[in-house]
Design a protein around this motif. Structure first.
Motif, PDB file in Angstrom:
ATOM      1  N   PRO A 113       0.974  -1.287   0.130  1.00  0.00           N
ATOM      2  CA  PRO A 113      -0.331   0.191  -0.306  1.00  0.00           C
ATOM      3  C   PRO A 113       0.878   1.459   0.043  1.00  0.00           C
ATOM      4  O   PRO A 113       2.108   1.152   0.251  1.00  0.00           O
ATOM      5  N   GLY A 114       0.452   2.045  -0.308  1.00  0.00           N
ATOM      6  CA  GLY A 114       1.056   3.318  -0.501  1.00  0.00           C
ATOM      7  C   GLY A 114       1.398   4.198   0.789  1.00  0.00           C
ATOM      8  O   GLY A 114       2.354   4.664   1.176  1.00  0.00           O
ATOM      9  N   GLU A 115       1.104   3.832   1.509  1.00  0.00           N
ATOM     10  CA  GLU A 115       1.714   4.290   2.987  1.00  0.00           C
ATOM     11  C   GLU A 115       2.693   3.392   3.648  1.00  0.00           C
ATOM     12  O   GLU A 115       3.136   3.501   4.867  1.00  0.00           O
ATOM     13  N   ALA A 116       3.026   2.491   3.231  1.00  0.00           N
ATOM     14  CA  ALA A 116       4.009   1.715   3.318  1.00  0.00           C
ATOM     15  C   ALA A 116       5.853   2.096   3.039  1.00  0.00           C
ATOM     16  O   ALA A 116       6.791   1.685   3.405  1.00  0.00           O
ATOM     17  N   LEU A 117       5.902   3.371   2.167  1.00  0.00           N
ATOM     18  CA  LEU A 117       6.958   3.999   1.566  1.00  0.00           C
ATOM     19  C   LEU A 117       7.154   5.325   1.990  1.00  0.00           C
ATOM     20  O   LEU A 117       6.234   6.293   1.786  1.00  0.00           O
ATOM     21  N   GLU A 118       7.776   5.606   2.580  1.00  0.00           N
ATOM     22  CA  GLU A 118       7.729   7.389   2.601  1.00  0.00           C
ATOM     23  C   GLU A 118       9.188   7.742   1.529  1.00  0.00           C
ATOM     24  O   GLU A 118      10.570   6.610   1.351  1.00  0.00           O
ATOM     25  N   LEU A 119       8.874   8.737   0.901  1.00  0.00           N
ATOM     26  CA  LEU A 119      10.170   9.212   0.018  1.00  0.00           C
ATOM     27  C   LEU A 119      10.663  10.806   0.873  1.00  0.00           C
ATOM     28  O   LEU A 119      10.031  11.548   0.698  1.00  0.00           O
ATOM     29  N   GLU A 120      12.127  10.532   0.296  1.00  0.00           N
ATOM     30  CA  GLU A 120      12.680  11.948   1.381  1.00  0.00           C
ATOM     31  C   GLU A 120      13.687  12.436   0.387  1.00  0.00           C
ATOM     32  O   GLU A 120      13.323  12.472  -0.500  1.00  0.00           O
ATOM     33  N   ILE A 121      13.288  13.660   0.457  1.00  0.00           N
ATOM     34  CA  ILE A 121      12.763  15.232  -0.544  1.00  0.00           C
ATOM     35  C   ILE A 121      14.523  15.673   0.355  1.00  0.00           C
ATOM     36  O   ILE A 121      13.600  15.862   1.812  1.00  0.00           O
ATOM     37  N   THR A 122      15.158  16.566  -0.104  1.00  0.00           N
ATOM     38  CA  THR A 122      15.848  17.446   0.393  1.00  0.00           C
ATOM     39  C   THR A 122      15.151  19.091  -0.264  1.00  0.00           C
ATOM     40  O   THR A 122      14.769  18.647  -1.357  1.00  0.00           O
ATOM     41  N   GLU A 123      15.937  20.423   0.591  1.00  0.00           N
ATOM     42  CA  GLU A 123      15.586  21.294  -0.201  1.00  0.00           C
ATOM     43  C   GLU A 123      16.545  21.883  -1.633  1.00  0.00           C
ATOM     44  O   GLU A 123      16.576  22.022  -2.589  1.00  0.00           O
ATOM     45  N   ASN A 124      17.874  21.352  -1.604  1.00  0.00           N
ATOM     46  CA  ASN A 124      18.292  21.124  -2.717  1.00  0.00           C
ATOM     47  C   ASN A 124      17.554  20.379  -3.534  1.00  0.00           C
ATOM     48  O   ASN A 124      17.817  20.820  -5.129  1.00  0.00           O
ATOM     49  N   ILE A 125      17.187  19.360  -3.273  1.00  0.00           N
ATOM     50  CA  ILE A 125      15.945  18.550  -4.744  1.00  0.00           C
ATOM     51  C   ILE A 125      15.538  19.676  -5.011  1.00  0.00           C
ATOM     52  O   ILE A 125      15.289  20.003  -6.513  1.00  0.00           O
ATOM     53  N   ILE A 126      14.695  20.616  -4.761  1.00  0.00           N
ATOM     54  CA  ILE A 126      13.719  21.028  -4.566  1.00  0.00           C
ATOM     55  C   ILE A 126      14.226  22.349  -5.618  1.00  0.00           C
ATOM     56  O   ILE A 126      13.602  22.774  -5.965  1.00  0.00           O
ATOM     57  N   LEU A 127      14.907  22.613  -4.649  1.00  0.00           N
ATOM     58  CA  LEU A 127      15.728  24.201  -5.578  1.00  0.00           C
ATOM     59  C   LEU A 127      15.980  23.320  -7.474  1.00  0.00           C
ATOM     60  O   LEU A 127      16.056  25.177  -7.963  1.00  0.00           O
ATOM     61  N   HIS A 128      16.344  22.436  -7.286  1.00  0.00           N
ATOM     62  CA  HIS A 128      17.578  21.774  -8.526  1.00  0.00           C
ATOM     63  C   HIS A 128      16.154  21.293  -8.865  1.00  0.00           C
ATOM     64  O   HIS A 128      16.323  20.544 -10.738  1.00  0.00           O
ATOM     65  N   SER A 129      14.859  21.180  -9.079  1.00  0.00           N
ATOM     66  CA  SER A 129      14.158  20.859  -9.952  1.00  0.00           C
ATOM     67  C   SER A 129      12.913  21.980 -10.544  1.00  0.00           C
ATOM     68  O   SER A 129      12.865  22.909  -9.949  1.00  0.00           O
ATOM     69  N   ASP A 130      12.276  21.961 -11.361  1.00  0.00           N
ATOM     70  CA  ASP A 130      11.511  22.781 -12.168  1.00  0.00           C
ATOM     71  C   ASP A 130       9.859  22.310 -11.450  1.00  0.00           C
ATOM     72  O   ASP A 130       9.772  21.782 -10.273  1.00  0.00           O
ATOM     73  N   LYS A 131       9.043  23.827 -11.918  1.00  0.00           N
ATOM     74  CA  LYS A 131       7.746  23.372 -11.367  1.00  0.00           C
ATOM     75  C   LYS A 131       7.119  22.483 -11.497  1.00  0.00           C
ATOM     76  O   LYS A 131       5.944  22.190 -10.426  1.00  0.00           O
ATOM     77  N   GLY A 132       7.481  21.298 -12.108  1.00  0.00           N
ATOM     78  CA  GLY A 132       6.934  20.103 -12.598  1.00  0.00           C
ATOM     79  C   GLY A 132       7.101  18.980 -10.937  1.00  0.00           C
ATOM     80  O   GLY A 132       6.026  18.370 -10.464  1.00  0.00           O
ATOM     81  N   ILE A 133       7.633  19.624 -10.513  1.00  0.00           N
ATOM     82  CA  ILE A 133       8.019  18.455  -8.641  1.00  0.00           C
ATOM     83  C   ILE A 133       7.023  18.627  -7.384  1.00  0.00           C
ATOM     84  O   ILE A 133       6.425  17.800  -7.249  1.00  0.00           O
ATOM     85  N   LYS A 134       6.145  19.554  -7.593  1.00  0.00           N
ATOM     86  CA  LYS A 134       5.177  20.364  -6.858  1.00  0.00           C
ATOM     87  C   LYS A 134       3.844  19.353  -7.682  1.00  0.00           C
ATOM     88  O   LYS A 134       3.022  18.029  -6.396  1.00  0.00           O
ATOM     89  N   LEU A 135       3.668  19.068  -9.008  1.00  0.00           N
ATOM     90  CA  LEU A 135       3.317  17.853  -9.426  1.00  0.00           C
ATOM     91  C   LEU A 135       2.238  16.324  -9.143  1.00  0.00           C
ATOM     92  O   LEU A 135       2.140  15.648  -8.850  1.00  0.00           O
ATOM     93  N   ASP A 136       3.842  16.661  -9.453  1.00  0.00           N
ATOM     94  CA  ASP A 136       5.007  14.968  -9.036  1.00  0.00           C
ATOM     95  C   ASP A 136       4.335  14.638  -7.594  1.00  0.00           C
ATOM     96  O   ASP A 136       3.869  13.480  -7.317  1.00  0.00           O
ATOM     97  N   LEU A 137       4.242  15.286  -6.727  1.00  0.00           N
ATOM     98  CA  LEU A 137       4.574  14.797  -4.975  1.00  0.00           C
ATOM     99  C   LEU A 137       3.143  14.998  -5.135  1.00  0.00           C
ATOM    100  O   LEU A 137       3.405  14.093  -3.820  1.00  0.00           O
TER     101      LEU A 137
END
Length: 735
Positions: A590-614
């Motif tokens: 199930p989805g709740e069995a997985l937790e994906l970890e992001i950092t500030e650098n990932i957000i700063l180096h990604s385009d606006k599409g990251i919001k949609l993916d998350l």
């Protein structure tokens, strides 16, 4: 309604193609007047490629081209196909990052186009038959309004040449058609008889030259010719009367002209001739190019000087270095990078940062004087290039003086700002040296200086090249490790602080080298994330962790959750939610069995599409943890804008939380912030019982050596899954 729209679009396209056919220009031989226009565009915009592109039904044909060997290309995926759908300038700053063009053969292959700007070629009836465009193999950060206007001006000139060409080809003998074109033109259109007497003078001519039509008609064309040029003009008339062809017919030239008030100004002039009612007629199309020449001078300055600091830019530095390289002149290059400048931007804003850069440039200029060329490479990095000198002692002394000047307080309104600097110096004494090598050496020296700390000047020495060799060696080693399956997954327990029961684990990659054993992640992860292996390895990490979590949940730990660290590259593929969904399906999680970890650098180096993916991942039930929380600059903004479910308090705060009141205050603030956003909190780096007891007041979960070190799946399973107790009280001791 969709059918009506499709029919309308098809009808408009058919009319557009019909308008293009009327010019009978597709597949024709090159003509100088069009070639001159693209040559002018390349000079104005410093672009390697300039084209007059005409878009047919299935291909685009280049009536004039420079910098590109192709006469035509397929219309599918072309820039100009998009350009003919709009009435303004189409600007693509980085084609590789634009999904409309990234897969185009001219982008993915030779000549690797990155920048494009195209102005529409619009017929008098409003149909767009092509574009006047420039292309560059380097992306650009901007294309100003002035530049767009200049490109549109060139497109209008090209269109007028096409109109004049169409008139000539059809052998128009109707004065009415000539007058209709002249009436709507923004350029002066003048008609004269065989004696060069004016017989037609449009409104634009009245505005440009100052004579009304009544005043001009019947006069000689010499009324708009400056006195100094009238003799040569009259000599040309005499040559034509003697049977010689006019020299300027069919050419586009820039010449001085004379207004009624006696002032001279530059015009762009194109002449043609035809027969009307058996009588010879001459036509002149003239445009006042005063503004354009001023814009060209301004663009030339912009091309050579940094727009903010008004010192030389990277292009000028490169030109000087190349010239010195070719002449074998000894040289010194110093790269200077500001320390603490990001803090100025973050705390006071970019306007304040710009003022600091201007002041720094002034101080550097005063310190260097006429000794060398000062340039800004971009951001907060400057360069000093000194020709004819290769004295390392003098260069390092100059570096110390320049840094001391930079570090003087900068007064901004009523506050003082302080920035520092580091410098790297490289010298070239031999007759044979390469500019690229000198730049690379200075860059290595700068890197070494910044690694030492602030306010340092480092002279390049050959052993610094081992840094590059080490990077190359590690990157190559990672590829071999991937192929030989030397990468392994380790797991560190995450526990509930209330009862010390294991709630999940963070999945961590390790490199088990056959000779060197386990290699620390810090030694290879930065190179892995920057390599082409980032995507396949990250997908392997995700699937391996999901498979392992599925096994442990089936052994009775039904609530077990696995955390996986994401790479920036995973968001660039635009398919992360699909990859995660497939992994969950394949291993029955199930989805709740997985937790994906992001950092500030990932957000700063990604385009606006990251919001949609998350957002898509959250809809699947997958948790999103903000790792290393509290150590970045923009965490509050990101917390507000991104669908985070858990904060991970960084170990730097936890390690001294039982000894430092400040760290305890920070931890308390993070916990209160999380409570307000209804987020869970987990503390990393818990190593002592005192820390665990203290953090229990702020966090629901914890992670650290007190509960267990990262270990391979087999050892983790024995310690926390199949053992008699799932508690980290005893399992941590067995690690």
């Amino acid at each position: 309604m969709p059918e009506q729209r499709d029919t309308s679009e098809s009808l408009n396209e058919a009319k557009r193609l019909q308008a293009l056919d009327e010019y009978a220009v597709l597949g024709t031989e090159p003509e100088k007047e069009f070639d001159d226009l693209v040559a002018m565009a390349r000079r104005i915009f410093a672009a390697p490629i300039a084209l007059i592109s005409l878009v047919a039904s299935d291909h685009q044909y280049f009536k004039a081209r420079i910098g590109l060997d192709l006469c035509q290309t397929s219309r599918d995926g072309s820039f100009c196909t998009h350009a003919v759908k709009r009435h303004d300038v189409l600007v693509v700053l980085d084609a590789a990052a634009d999904e409309r063009f990234a897969s185009s053969p001219l982008v993915s292959g030779e000549p690797h186009i990155r920048f494009y700007a195209g102005a529409p070629l619009t017929t008098p009836d409003g149909f767009i038959i092509g574009s006047f465009c420039i292309k560059d193999t380097d992306s650009r950060s901007a294309f100003s309004d002035d530049q767009q206007q200049t490109l549109q001006d060139l497109a209008r000139l090209a269109m007028e040449r096409l109109e004049a060409r169409k008139i000539a080809l059809r052998g128009l003998d109707s004065r009415k058609q000539f007058d209709s074109i002249a009436a709507v033109s923004a350029d002066a259109i003048i008609c004269a008889d065989a004696s060069y007497r004016i017989i037609s003078w449009n409104r634009a001519a009245e505005h440009i030259f100052g004579y009304t039509a009544a005043e001009a008609i019947g006069q000689s064309l010499t009324i708009i010719v400056p006195l100094a040029l009238r003799a040569s003009h009259e000599a040309g008339i005499a040559r034509f009367a003697a049977g010689h062809a006019p020299r300027l017919i069919g050419k586009l030239v820039t010449v001085p002209a004379l207004r009624r008030d006696g002032t001279e100004f530059p015009i762009e002039l194109s002449l043609s001739h035809w027969t009307e009612g058996g009588k010879l007629r001459f036509g002149a199309i003239a445009r006042d190019v005063t503004d354009r020449q001023e814009a060209e001078r301004r663009l030339k300055r912009e091309a050579d000087f940094d727009y903010l600091t008004e010192i030389a830019n990277r292009k000028v530095l490169t030109e000087h270095m190349r010239a010195a390289e070719q002449s074998g002149t000894p040289a010194t290059l110093m790269l200077i990078d500001l320390d603490g400048f990001k803090d100025v931007n973050d705390s006071l804003g970019h306007a304040a940062g710009d003022r600091v850069l201007k002041i720094v440039a002034q101080r550097l200029g005063a310190g260097i004087g006429d000794a060398g060329l000062l340039s800004r490479l971009g951001g907060d990095e400057f360069a000093v290039f000194i020709e004819g000198a290769a004295d390392p002692i003098s260069a390092t002394s100059l570096g110390d003086l320049l840094i001391a000047a930079i570090e003087q307080p900068v007064e901004l309104d009523e506050r003082c700002v302080y920035v520092g600097a580091s410098a790297g110096v490289a010298v070239a004494e031999a007759l044979l040296w390469r500019a690229d090598d000198l730049l690379a050496d200075a860059d290595l020296a700068l890197y070494a200086a910044k690694s030492t700390g602030r306010s340092h000047v480092r002279l390049f020495t050959p052993e610094l090249r081992s840094v590059v060799q080490t990077r190359t060696s590690v990157s190559s080693g990672i590829r071999e490790a991937w192929e030989r399956q030397e990468l392994e997954m380790y797991y560190q327990p995450q526990v509930r602080l209330s009862d010390r029961e294991v709630s999940g684990a963070e999945a961590l990659i390790r490199w088990n080298h056959p000779d060197r054993g386990l290699i620390a992640p810090a030694a290879f992860l930065p190179y892995l994330e920057a390599s082409l292996l980032a995507v396949p390895v990250s997908e392997w990490i995700l699937r391996t962790a999901c498979e392992q979590a599925s096994i442990w949940r089936s052994q009775g730990h039904t609530g077990f959750r696995v955390g996986v660290n994401l790479f920036t590259a995973q968001f660039r593929t635009r398919d992360l939610p699909d990859v995660v969904d497939q992994a969950l399906r394949d291993f029955g999680l199930p989805g709740e069995a997985l937790e994906l970890e992001i950092t500030e650098n990932i957000i700063l180096h990604s385009d606006k599409g990251i919001k949609l993916d998350l957002a898509k991942l959250r809809e699947m039930g997958v948790g999103i943890a903000f790792d290393d929380y509290g150590t970045g600059f923009a965490s509050l903004t990101m917390l507000k804008d991104y669908p985070v479910t858990r904060l991970k308090i960084d170990r730097s705060f936890v390690s001294t939380v039982d000894q430092s009141a400040r760290d305890q205050t920070i931890v308390n603030a993070i916990a209160e912030l999380a409570k307000g956003f209804e987020l869970e909190v987990i503390a990393e780096g818990i190593e002592t019982e005192d820390q665990a007891v203290l953090m229990k007041a702020y966090c629901s979960e914890g992670q650290g050596y007190l509960f267990g070190k990262p270990q391979n799946a087999e050892n983790f399973e024995q310690a926390f899954i199949t053992g008699r107790s799932g508690s980290a009280h005893t399992a941590g001791q067995r690690c």
